[in-house]
Write an enzyme that holds these catalytic residues in place. Structure first.
Site, PDB file in Angstrom:
ATOM      1  N   ASN A  45      10.133   1.591  10.451  1.00 10.53           N
ATOM      2  CA  ASN A  45      11.159   2.576  10.104  1.00 10.53           C
ATOM      3  C   ASN A  45      11.090   3.799  11.001  1.00 10.53           C
ATOM      4  O   ASN A  45      12.115   4.320  11.475  1.00 10.53           O
ATOM      5  CB  ASN A  45      11.014   3.007   8.639  1.00 10.53           C
ATOM      6  N   ASN A  64      10.078   7.683   1.822  1.00  8.97           N
ATOM      7  CA  ASN A  64       8.632   7.478   1.777  1.00  8.97           C
ATOM      8  C   ASN A  64       8.136   7.433   0.334  1.00  8.97           C
ATOM      9  O   ASN A  64       7.304   6.595  -0.035  1.00  8.97           O
ATOM     10  CB  ASN A  64       7.940   8.598   2.554  1.00  8.97           C
ATOM     11  N   ASP A 124     -39.062  -1.777  -4.199  1.00 12.15           N
ATOM     12  CA  ASP A 124     -37.778  -2.232  -3.659  1.00 12.15           C
ATOM     13  C   ASP A 124     -36.850  -1.089  -3.248  1.00 12.15           C
ATOM     14  O   ASP A 124     -35.780  -1.332  -2.692  1.00 12.15           O
ATOM     15  CB  ASP A 124     -37.042  -3.098  -4.696  1.00 12.15           C
ATOM     16  N   ASP A 157     -35.531 -11.291  -4.298  1.00 10.05           N
ATOM     17  CA  ASP A 157     -36.814 -11.834  -4.733  1.00 10.05           C
ATOM     18  C   ASP A 157     -36.504 -13.051  -5.588  1.00 10.05           C
ATOM     19  O   ASP A 157     -35.382 -13.225  -6.058  1.00 10.05           O
ATOM     20  CB  ASP A 157     -37.576 -10.778  -5.538  1.00 10.05           C
ATOM     21  N   ASP A 191       6.589   4.013  -1.502  1.00 10.82           N
ATOM     22  CA  ASP A 191       5.194   4.063  -1.934  1.00 10.82           C
ATOM     23  C   ASP A 191       5.025   3.762  -3.424  1.00 10.82           C
ATOM     24  O   ASP A 191       3.970   3.296  -3.857  1.00 10.82           O
ATOM     25  CB  ASP A 191       4.586   5.447  -1.653  1.00 10.82           C
TER      26      ASP A 191
END
Length: 842
Positions: free
Chosen positions: A659, A684, A595, A330, A688
C-alpha cells in the site's frame, strides 16, 4: 540497615549485638514492623518492578518517535491550517493507542496471575513463628532460616549454623562451595574471608543456618555490582529476531519517507502537508501494533500453556521454547520415575550385607544437608535401631568430592562412615573388608570390586560405595581425613524409566527436538537408561574426556553426542555453550542446586515446581509436573504462538509495504495526494484491528512439526513478492478510477481507501497459511473481525462520517470493478503463495 554503627562493619560485631542494633530479636520482627520497613526500604529487588499500571501502559503506546512527530505535525497544522483534519488525526492515533493499551493490560494481568503460581519464597520468622513469604518482601531485621538449595535473599549475618556451605560463584567466581560459620570476623577481612556473612545472589549447597538480614535490594553487595552492570540480561533468540526485523522496517521506512517528502517539496507542494503525508506514510508502513500483538500472543500462549501445567515466567521464552531443537536433561525424575528404590546392600563379593546396610542407614539418617531421593530410600529401611548412636560431626556432600562423611561414636569407638559415588569413595580407600571380616590391601581386590560395580551399572542400577575409618578418640573430622579408608561394599538403587518415556522421546524427535542426557552417573548406567529410552548408547562423552578437549572440538562434537556422562556441575554450562555455538536453540531441564548456571546459559531454562529455589528462580519456564509429556505439549504451544506472531509480521510487511509503495508512486504522478494523512491513518487502524485476534487463530499442523526461527532474509523476500503483488492491483484500481470512472480527487481517495482496506483485510486469510485458503479455515474471532472491517469499509462513505474524512459516494460500476479486482487479487495471491513456498524454504 543496622543503625548505630559508625566505623565497624556488621561482620565484625557479635550477632547478638547486631540483632539489637537492627531493632529485631531472635524471634524476628513483628508483622506490623516488617510492613512498616517494607514501605520505608522498598521491595527487596535489584531493579524496580516493571510497572503494569494503567497509566504506564497507556503512555507506552505513544512513545514511538514516528507517532510523536506525527502528533507534533498535526498540532502545527491545527495552528496554521485545518484544525478539523488535525483533530481527526489525533483521534485516530488515540484510538489506535487505546486498542493496544486494552489488549496489553489484559495480557499483563493474566501473566501476573500465572507468575504467582511459581513464586520463590523464603522461610522467615515473623511474630515468633516460621512462615513463607515472597523474596521481595524480605526486609532488614528479618530473621531467616536457610536450608540446602535456598536462595539467600539479602546480605546477612549468621546467628546459628550447622555444616553450612554456600555457592558464592556469582560474586567471587570461585567454583568451590565456601563453608560459613557463626562468629565474628575482622573488620578489615577481605570479601572472601567474611565467613560469618552471607550475600544476596548466592545459594546454600548444604547444611542449615539462622541468619539476620542486614541489607536488601540495591544496598546489597550484589545490588551494587548489578547496578554498575545495569542488569542487562542476555538477548534471547526471539528478541534478536524482533530487533533485526525492526532494523529492516526502519531502513525501508526512512528511505520511503525521506524520498517522498523531498519529491513533494520539490514539486512545490505545501511543506506542512507534505510532512503530514510523509509521517502518515511512515505510520502506515510501520506495524505499530507489533509490540501489542507480541504481548497478546505471548500472554495468550502463556494462559494456554498454564492449562497444560506449564508456567511461563519470562514471556519471550515461549518463542524460544518453540524454536528449541535440542533439549538437555538429567535422567533422574525426567526420564526415570524419580522414586529411587533400594535394591540391596552388598559386600565386595556381591553377597547381601546387613553390616553395609546399617552403615548406609547411619550415614543417611544423620545427614543434615539437602533431602535427596537416595538418602530417603535408605531411611525407608525398616528395623534398624540407631537410638544409642551419637553423631559427632559431619562433612557435607559437595559436587566435587561427591562424598558425604558422618562421624559416629561412643566412649570407646569412633567411626567415620563415608558414602558417595563409587569412584570417589574407592579412590580414598587403601583397604577393603572381605566376607569373613578380615581387612586386606585393596589392590589385590580392586579387579573384583570394579567388576561388581560394572555388573550393577550395566543393569542400569545406581551404585554407591560405602567406606569407614576408625579413630581412637573423639574429634572433629575434615576433608583431609577422607583417605586411607576401608572399602566395605555397595549400596545399589533402582530408578527405572517412566512408562512410555521412549514414545515421548520419539515424539520429540518427530518435532525436530533432539534429547541429550547430561548426568553425573557413570557411563554404564547412563548407557542403560539411554537404550531404554531409545537413545544411542554408543555416542557417549564423559566428563574426563571433556577435560582434555578444546572448546572448538567440543563445539564440533557436541551436536552428535546423545549422552554426556560422569559430568561435573561446572561442565554442564560448558556443554550448553558448545551446543549454542554450534547453531542450536538449546533448552535445559534441571531441578538441582548445581543446575542454576546451566539454566541461566540455556536459551530456555526449564525447571519443575518441586525444584530447589535456586533452580526455580533461574528458570524461564516451570513445569508443574516433572514429565516430558508436559514439556512436549509446551513445545507445541510455543510453536503455535510463534506461528501466530509471524502471521502478523507477514501481513504487515506485505500489505502495508504494498500500500505504501503504491501510495508513494501515485503521489509522484498525481496532481493531488492519493490519500489524505487522516485517510492513511484510518486505513492503518482498520487493517490492524482484525490482527488483534490473531492470537486465537488456528494453526496448520505442518507449522508445528519443526522448530522455526526468525529469518529476516525470508521476511524480505515475502515482503517484496507479496508487497509488489499488492501494488499491481492497487495500480489496477488507480487505472479504473482515473480512466474508466474519471473520478474526482475525493472519489479517487474514497475508492482506493475501500480497495486498500478490503484487500488488506481479506489477504490475511490467504497468507496466514501455506495451504489453499479454503482448506485452512481461520479462527472464529479472526473471521468475524475481518468481515466487520470489510463491511465498515464499504459502508463508511455512505455515512455522516464521510464528510469528515473527505469521502465521496461512488457509482455502482466501481463496486463491480472492486469485486473483480479483489477476487483477482486473492486468486493471484493464492497462486503466488504456492510458487513462493516451492522456491523459498522456511
Amino acid at each position: 540497615m543496622l543503625e548505630g554503627i559508625k566505623d565497624k562493619p556488621y561482620w565484625s560485631i557479635p550477632a547478638e549485638q547486631a540483632i539489637i542494633l537492627a531493632g529485631s530479636s531472635e524471634n524476628g520482627l513483628t508483622g506490623q514492623e516488617a510492613s512498616s520497613r517494607l514501605n520505608t526500604e522498598g521491595p527487596n529487588l535489584l531493579k524496580p518492578a516493571r510497572s503494569d499500571s494503567a497509566v504506564t501502559l497507556l503512555v507506552s503506546q505513544f512513545k514511538s518517535p514516528i507517532i510523536l512527530i506525527l502528533l507534533f505535525a498535526a498540532a502545527i497544522s491545527s495552528i496554521l491550517h485545518d484544525s478539523t483534519d488535525s483533530v481527526i488525526i489525533l483521534v485516530i492515533v488515540i484510538i489506535s493507542g487505546l486498542l493496544g493499551f486494552w489488549q496489553e493490560k489484559g495480557a499483563a494481568n493474566a501473566v501476573k496471575k500465572l507468575l504467582s503460581m511459581v513464586q520463590v519464597k523464603a522461610d522467615v520468622i515473623r511474630d515468633g513463628a516460621e512462615s513463607e513469604i515472597p523474596l521481595e518482601q524480605i526486609v532488614p531485621g528479618d530473621v531467616i532460616l536457610l536450608r540446602a538449595g535456598d536462595i539467600i535473599p539479602g546480605d546477612c549475618l549468621i546467628i546459628e549454623s550447622r555444616d553450612l556451605y554456600v555457592n558464592e560463584a556469582s560474586l567471587t567466581g570461585e567454583t568451590y562451595p565456601v563453608e560459613k560459620v557463626h562468629g565474628v570476623t575482622d573488620a578489615e577481612a577481605p570479601f572472601a574471608g567474611r565467613l560469618n556473612a552471607l550475600w544476596m545472589g548466592t545459594n546454600t549447597v548444604s547444611g542449615w543456618a539462622k541468619a539476620l538480614v542486614v541489607n536488601t535490594g540495591v544496598r546489597t553487595e550484589f545490588g551494587k555490582i548489578s547496578d554498575r552492570l545495569k542488569l542487562r540480561p542476555e538477548e534471547t533468540e526471539f528478541e534478536r529476531g524482533v530487533r533485526r526485523f525492526g532494523y529492516l522496517l526502519m531502513e525501508v521506512t526512512l528511505i520511503l519517507v525521506i524520498a517522498i517528502f523531498a519529491v513533494n517539496v520539490f514539486l512545490k507542494r505545501p511543506v506542512l502537508e507534505s510532512l503530514l503525508f510523509s509521517m502518515a506514510l511512515a505510520v502506515g508502513l510501520t506495524p505499530q501494533l507489533l509490540p501489542a500483538i507480541i504481548s497478546i500472543n505471548l500472554s495468550h500462549g502463556a494462559r494456554r500453556m498454564a492449562g497444560l501445567k506449564v508456567i511461563v515466567k519470562k514471556l519471550n521464552s515461549i518463542e524460544n521454547f518453540g524454536s528449541m531443537n535440542i533439549l538437555c536433561s538429567d535422567k533422574t525424575g525426567t526420564l526415570t520415575r524419580g522414586r529411587v528404590r533400594l535394591e540391596g546392600a552388598f559386600d565386595i563379593h556381591g553377597g547381601a550385607s546387613e553390616k553395609v546396610k546399617r552403615l548406609a542407614y547411619l550415614n543417611a539418617a544423620f545427614e543434615t544437608g539437602f533431602n535427596n531421593p537416595i538418602d530417603q530410600a535408605i531411611k525407608d529401611i525398616k528395623g534398624i535401631d540407631i537410638l544409642k548412636e551419637n553423631k559427632l560431626d559431619e562433612i557435607p556432600y559437595d559436587f566435587l568430592r561427591k562424598r558425604l562423611s558422618i562421624l559416629v561414636g561412643d566412649k570407646s569407638t569412633y567411626t567415620m562412615i563415608t558414602k558417595g559415588a563409587f569412584a570417589n569413595v574407592i579412590d580414598a580407600c587403601s583397604n577393603a573388608e572381605g566376607d569373613s571380616g578380615d581387612i586386606m590391601d585393596i589392590s589385590s581386590l580392586r579387579p573384583e570390586i570394579d567388576r561388581r560395580f560394572a555388573e550393577y551399572s550395566a543393569q542400569g542400577l545406581r551404585t554407591l560405595g560405602i567406606a569407614v575409618k576408625e579413630f581412637s578418640s573423639a574429634r572433629s573430622i575434615s576433608k583431609a581425613d577422607e583417605k586411607d579408608m576401608t572399602f566395605m561394599g555397595f549400596i545399589v538403587f533402582d530408578d527405572p524409566p517412566k512408562e512410555g518415556v521412549g514414545d515421548t522421546v520419539k515424539e520429540l524427535e518427530k518435532l525436530g527436538v533432539a534429547l541429550k542426557i547430561i548426568t553425573g552417573d557413570n557411563r554404564l548406567v547412563a548407557a542403560s537408561v539411554g537404550i531404554q529410552t531409545g537413545l544411542s548408547a554408543t555416542r557417549i562423552l564423559t566428563g574426563s574426556d571433556m577435560h582434555d578437549m578444546s572448546d572448538e572440538a567440543l563445539i564440533r562434537m557436541s551436536p552428535s553426542i546423545d549422552i554426556f556422562a560422569e559430568i561435573e556441575p561446572n561442565q554442564k554450562e560448558r556443554i550448553i555453550h558448545a551446543l549454542k555455538k554450534s547453531g542450536s536453540v538449546v533448552g535445559y531441564l534441571g531441578d538441582g542446586i548445581n543446575d542454576a548456571s546451566a539454566l541461566h546459559t540455556a536459551d530456555v531454562g526449564i525447571s519443575v515446581d518441586s525444584a530447589v529455589d535456586v533452580a526455580k528462580e533461574a528458570s524461564d519456564i516451570v513445569l508443574l509436573e516433572n514429565d516430558l509429556k508436559v514439556l512436549l505439549q509446551g513445545v507445541i504451544e510455543g510453536r503455535r504462538t510463534f506461528a501466530n506472531t509471524l502471521k502478523y509480521v507477514f501481513m504487515a510487511t506485505s500489505a502495508n509495504f504494498g500500500n505504501m509503495f503504491s501510495m508513494a508512486g501515485a503521489s509522484l504522478i498525481l496532481p493531488f495526494l492519493p490519500l489524505l494523512p487522516k485517510q492513511i491513518l484510518l486505513t492503518n487502524l482498520m487493517t490492524d484491528f482484525p490482527e488483534m485476534t490473531i492470537a486465537t487463530d488456528s494453526v496448520d499442523a505442518e507449522l508445528l512439526e519443526v522448530p522455526r526461527r526468525w529469518n529476516i532474509g525470508f521476511i524480505k523476500k515475502f515482503m517484496l513478492v507479496f508487497g509488489l503483488l499488492s501494488s499491481v492491483f492497487d495500480y489496477l484500481t488507480f487505472g479504473a478510477l482515473l480512466w474508466i470512472l474519471h473520478a474526482s480527487p475525493e472519489q479517487f481517495q474514497t475508492g482506493w481507501f475501500m480497495e486498500s482496506v478490503i484487500s488488506a483485510a481479506l489477504i490475511v486469510l490467504v497468507i496466514r497459511s501455506r495451504r489453499p485458503f479454503f482448506k485452512s479455515p481461520p479462527g472464529r474471532y479472526l473471521a468475524v473481525a475481518t468481515g466487520i472491517i470489510a463491511a465498515l469499509a464499504l459502508i463508511l462513505p455512505f455515512t455522516q462520517l464521510a464528510a469528515l474524512f473527505g469521502f465521496k459516494v461512488l457509482p455502482v460500476q466501481f463496486f463491480v470493478m472492486l469485486l473483480m479486482i479483489v477476487i483477482s487479487y486473492i486468486l493471484c495471491a493464492e497462486l503466488a503463495k504456492r510458487v513462493f513456498y516451492k522456491m523459498v524454504n522456511f
